[in-house]
Scaffold this active site. Structure first.
Site, PDB file in Angstrom:
ATOM      1  N   SER A 185     -10.718  -6.225  10.266  1.00  0.00           N
ATOM      2  CA  SER A 185     -11.891  -5.629   9.642  1.00  0.00           C
ATOM      3  C   SER A 185     -12.635  -6.755   8.944  1.00  0.00           C
ATOM      4  O   SER A 185     -12.019  -7.596   8.286  1.00  0.00           O
ATOM      5  CB  SER A 185     -11.456  -4.568   8.633  1.00  0.00           C
ATOM      6  OG  SER A 185     -12.560  -4.100   7.887  1.00  0.00           O
ATOM      7  N   ARG A 203       0.865  -1.178   0.000  1.00  0.00           N
ATOM      8  CA  ARG A 203       0.000   0.000   0.000  1.00  0.00           C
ATOM      9  C   ARG A 203       0.904   1.230   0.000  1.00  0.00           C
ATOM     10  O   ARG A 203       1.318   1.742   1.044  1.00  0.00           O
ATOM     11  CB  ARG A 203      -0.938  -0.018   1.204  1.00  0.00           C
ATOM     12  CG  ARG A 203      -1.914  -1.195   1.168  1.00  0.00           C
ATOM     13  CD  ARG A 203      -2.892  -1.197   2.312  1.00  0.00           C
ATOM     14  NE  ARG A 203      -3.769  -2.370   2.262  1.00  0.00           N
ATOM     15  CZ  ARG A 203      -4.649  -2.681   3.204  1.00  0.00           C
ATOM     16  NH1 ARG A 203      -4.781  -1.901   4.282  1.00  0.00           N
ATOM     17  NH2 ARG A 203      -5.402  -3.763   3.088  1.00  0.00           N
ATOM     18  N   ASP A 225     -15.150  -3.274  12.668  1.00  0.00           N
ATOM     19  CA  ASP A 225     -13.734  -3.442  13.018  1.00  0.00           C
ATOM     20  C   ASP A 225     -13.608  -4.026  14.415  1.00  0.00           C
ATOM     21  O   ASP A 225     -14.314  -3.610  15.346  1.00  0.00           O
ATOM     22  CB  ASP A 225     -13.002  -2.095  12.992  1.00  0.00           C
ATOM     23  CG  ASP A 225     -12.765  -1.575  11.585  1.00  0.00           C
ATOM     24  OD1 ASP A 225     -12.904  -2.371  10.633  1.00  0.00           O
ATOM     25  OD2 ASP A 225     -12.451  -0.381  11.445  1.00  0.00           O
ATOM     26  N   GLN A 249      -1.648 -10.228   6.075  1.00  0.00           N
ATOM     27  CA  GLN A 249      -2.801 -10.587   6.898  1.00  0.00           C
ATOM     28  C   GLN A 249      -3.360 -11.929   6.459  1.00  0.00           C
ATOM     29  O   GLN A 249      -3.063 -12.424   5.375  1.00  0.00           O
ATOM     30  CB  GLN A 249      -3.888  -9.511   6.821  1.00  0.00           C
ATOM     31  CG  GLN A 249      -4.518  -9.316   5.458  1.00  0.00           C
ATOM     32  CD  GLN A 249      -5.531  -8.168   5.443  1.00  0.00           C
ATOM     33  OE1 GLN A 249      -5.408  -7.190   6.169  1.00  0.00           O
ATOM     34  NE2 GLN A 249      -6.544  -8.280   4.610  1.00  0.00           N
TER      35      GLN A 249
END
Length: 345
Positions: A262, A111, A246, A126
């Protein structure tokens, strides 16, 4: 650059070598617990997807994906994934999984537009998971059941680490508290969303904030959500809107709310239409993913992502995510960390 938080008198509980060993233990233990609890089978995942298919996660709709041309495919552009939020739904459909069964995978992403600080990195790792559900499961009550299942995995992992490193005392509460973003805004209208999270996370220890993405009473969302994977517009069944949220815990090292996951029930064709219209993204309906969903060709699912480095950071009481993953940081941040004894990997 975002502000770096430097905890007073910080000293890592574990050495760098012990940390590396503990990271492996946490990852192995947690993913087994998660797959067992939610009936998930492991699958391999892409690092990049074709540009223009709608398969990449658009996050808040403004982040730029890292892209590159493929020489042997007439320079067809590919994008490094932000997450696998939409790809997983296609995978569950292709595997023809029945309700109550799903997949999980190791997701690695870049990102490039992330604001770097103690908990945000250019590199994202993740566990991305997705499970098939029934139409009647599209309720906040089913969402809560799954959240509690994941929280049980967190509790078991916490004890697993304490059993091996008794200096790291368990701090998670017995149960997780659910609260709507709408109610948070009403209770603390003069606070920012992050300030509201700090208040309830410190009060309860672990909370799940429900309904993230839709505009609240002040005309702003609690946090950004893309309009084409989580359902944040459907009535939840108890007078509120939103079938996502979340999972947040209180971080005693940084003294702040700390998001670990999330997740949400995914959009139906109807809620996708509504959310695309609200965010002025109706042009996406012609993309591969969106056209299949609108045609009713994708399985109804729910899913989410659980940060691996963040999980390790929390359970090992680290002050910086760079203590549990290798990434790139501004030199000024690296120097600040060196001066105060935060060992970035």
């Amino acid at each position: 650059m975002s502000d770096l938080v430097i905890p007073q008198n910080y000293s890592p509980v574990l050495s760098v070598k012990e940390t590396e060993h503990a990271i492996v233990m946490i990852k192995d233990f947690f993913q087994l617990a998660l797959s067992t609890e939610l009936n998930l089978t492991r699958v391999t995942a892409p690092l990049f997807v074709p540009q223009g298919t709608g398969l990449n996660d658009d996050l808040n709709g403004v982040e730029r994906a890292v892209s590159f041309p493929v020489k042997d495919m007439d320079d067809a552009p590919m994008e490094i994934v932000h997450s696998l939020a939409k790809w997983k739904r296609v995978k569950v459909t292709d595997l023809r999984l029945g309700a109550g069964f799903g997949i999980y995978t190791d997701m690695n992403a870049i990102r490039a537009d992330e604001e770097l600080d103690n908990v945000h990195s250019l590199y994202v790792d993740q566990w991305d998971w997705e499970m098939a559900i029934r139409e009647e499961d599209r309720t906040v009550y089913y969402l809560r059941e799954v959240v509690r299942s994941i929280f049980r995995c967190l509790k078991r992992t916490e004890f697993f680490i304490y059993d091996r490193y008794d200096k790291i005392k368990p701090i998670l509460p017995d149960d997780i508290t659910f609260i709507y973003a709408e109610d948070l805004q009403k209770a603390y209208p003069d606070k920012t969303p992050k300030e509201r999270e700090n208040i309830v996370a410190e009060k309860y220890g672990a909370v799940f904030v429900v309904g993230i993405g839709g505009d609240l009473a002040d005309g702003k969302p609690h946090d950004g959500r893309a309009p084409d994977y989580d359902d944040w517009i459907t009535e939840s069944g108890d007078g509120h809107r939103g079938l996502n949220g979340d999972l947040i815990v209180w971080n005693p090292v940084l003294n702040c709310a700390f998001e670990l996951s999330s997740m949400g029930i995914r959009v139906s064709p109807q809620s996708l239409e509504q959310q695309l219209a609200l965010r002025n993204c109706t042009d996406r309906k012609k993309l591969y993913f969106h056209s299949k969903l609108l045609a009713g060709e994708l399985t109804q699912t729910m899913g989410g992502g659980i940060g691996q480095s963040r999980l390790c950071m929390y359970f090992l009481r680290k002050a910086h995510i760079g203590e549990t993953q290798v990434s790139v940081w501004p030199e000024v941040m690296r120097e600040q960390c060196r001066q105060v004894g935060i060992p970035l990997l």
